[in-house]
Enzyme design. Structure first.
Site, PDB file in Angstrom:
ATOM      1  N   SER A   1     -22.617 -24.509  -2.826  1.00  0.00           N
ATOM      2  CA  SER A   1     -22.158 -23.466  -1.895  1.00  0.00           C
ATOM      3  C   SER A   1     -23.296 -22.709  -1.232  1.00  0.00           C
ATOM      4  O   SER A   1     -23.157 -22.219  -0.110  1.00  0.00           O
ATOM      5  CB  SER A   1     -21.246 -22.474  -2.622  1.00  0.00           C
ATOM      6  OG  SER A   1     -21.918 -21.887  -3.725  1.00  0.00           O
TER       7      SER A   1
ATOM      8  N   ASP B   1     -23.630 -11.534  -3.919  1.00  0.00           N
ATOM      9  CA  ASP B   1     -22.594 -11.357  -4.939  1.00  0.00           C
ATOM     10  C   ASP B   1     -23.084 -11.712  -6.341  1.00  0.00           C
ATOM     11  O   ASP B   1     -22.289 -11.867  -7.255  1.00  0.00           O
ATOM     12  CB  ASP B   1     -21.357 -12.202  -4.600  1.00  0.00           C
ATOM     13  CG  ASP B   1     -21.675 -13.691  -4.515  1.00  0.00           C
ATOM     14  OD1 ASP B   1     -22.826 -14.083  -4.800  1.00  0.00           O
ATOM     15  OD2 ASP B   1     -20.771 -14.472  -4.159  1.00  0.00           O
TER      16      ASP B   1
ATOM     17  N   HIS C   1     -24.777 -16.011  -4.528  1.00  0.00           N
ATOM     18  CA  HIS C   1     -25.046 -16.434  -3.158  1.00  0.00           C
ATOM     19  C   HIS C   1     -26.034 -15.481  -2.492  1.00  0.00           C
ATOM     20  O   HIS C   1     -26.173 -14.328  -2.902  1.00  0.00           O
ATOM     21  CB  HIS C   1     -23.735 -16.532  -2.376  1.00  0.00           C
ATOM     22  CG  HIS C   1     -22.770 -17.485  -3.001  1.00  0.00           C
ATOM     23  ND1 HIS C   1     -21.663 -17.053  -3.712  1.00  0.00           N
ATOM     24  CD2 HIS C   1     -22.773 -18.836  -3.065  1.00  0.00           C
ATOM     25  CE1 HIS C   1     -21.007 -18.111  -4.176  1.00  0.00           C
ATOM     26  NE2 HIS C   1     -21.662 -19.204  -3.796  1.00  0.00           N
TER      27      HIS C   1
END
Length: 270
Positions: A18, A218, A221
């Site tokens: 991600s 977060d 990320h």
């Protein structure tokens, strides 16, 4: 030029989870409309008219999933392509999910035991090595558990959380494994160490006291600044160790504007 057209571009492959999937997102802070640094955009910009950037990021994926994907991507984007369109350089960035601890949650299919992670990554890198593609191997980076707990407090309850200790362990063991693998075209980027070094040299007092919100959005990320740190590290490796693909030394595609004439493009292959 007889075997290619000016429209042919070789490729820089971004391949990861991600953190790579979100690498073109200029708004990692959803509450703000102030654009931030974008890793993907920065790479495409620095390689303008030199390489195209192929973006292959997969949220929640691990080294287990990377191996079949690597084979598929390289088959399509290298094996089946003429030399003028092949992948010529890449980064591989998996491990942040692999290093997640195994708790009680039945939904945690991310944790990959360390030995399996190392085996998977060696096999992934072998796919690039077999094709003589230089590959930058990015390790897990820094984690801010306090930030993550705010959004995902259930991980603390089930024990399916991440730790800096485990991220660093996976970094150090992957570094050791790849350095001992004999792969001449694999270059380790020890992201955890690089982020710590950046904080010690450039971070705010808040960051030096363990609040990493200026580089992590977060807890996992990246903010734009986090991506900028990664970009600088990638380009440092390329400019010092993979110089043939340093933008400084690469020629631009297409003729310079002052040379353009009515018949400049007559030789393009149709």
């Amino acid at each position: 030029m007889s075997n290619m057209g000016y429209t042919d571009y070789n490729t820089f492959l971004m391949f990861g989870d991600s953190i790579t999937e979100f690498a073109f997102n200029q708004f990692p802070d959803s509450s703000s409309r102030v654009p931030q640094f974008s890793l993907g955009s920065a790479l495409q910009n620095v390689y303008t008219r030199k390489l195209q950037v192929l973006h292959r990021g997969f949220s929640g994926y691990t080294s287990r999933d990377a191996l079949p994907l690597a084979k598929s991507i390289l088959n399509e984007e290298f094996d089946k392509q003429p030399d003028s369109k092949k992948i010529k350089i890449a980064y591989v960035f998996f491990g942040t999910n692999d290093a997640r601890l195994r708790g009680l949650s039945s939904e945690n299919n991310e944790h990959i035991p360390l030995e399996n992670y190392l085996e998977n990554m060696v096999l992934v890198i072998k796919e690039f090595n077999d094709r003589n593609i230089p590959v930058i191997v990015i390790t897990p980076g820094l984690h801010d558990q306090n930030l993550w707990n705010i959004q995902y407090p259930q991980d603390l309850v089930t024990g399916d959380y991440r730790t800096n200790e485990n991220n660093k362990l996976y970094q150090d063991k992957l570094t050791e494994k790849i350095n001992n693998s004999g792969y001449k075209n694999a270059y380790i980027l020890p992201l955890y160490n690089i982020m710590i070094d950046w904080i010690e040299k450039n971070g705010s007092e808040m960051a030096k006291n363990g609040d990493y919100s200026e580089i992590l959005s977060d807890g996992i990320h990246f903010t734009g600044l986090g991506y900028e740190i990664l970009y600088d590290a990638i380009m440092n490796i390329i400019n010092t160790k993979i110089k043939s693909f340093s933008p400084i030394f690469m020629h631009m595609q297409f003729p310079h504007r002052i040379t353009l004439r009515d018949h400049t493009f007559d030789q393009i292959n149709n």
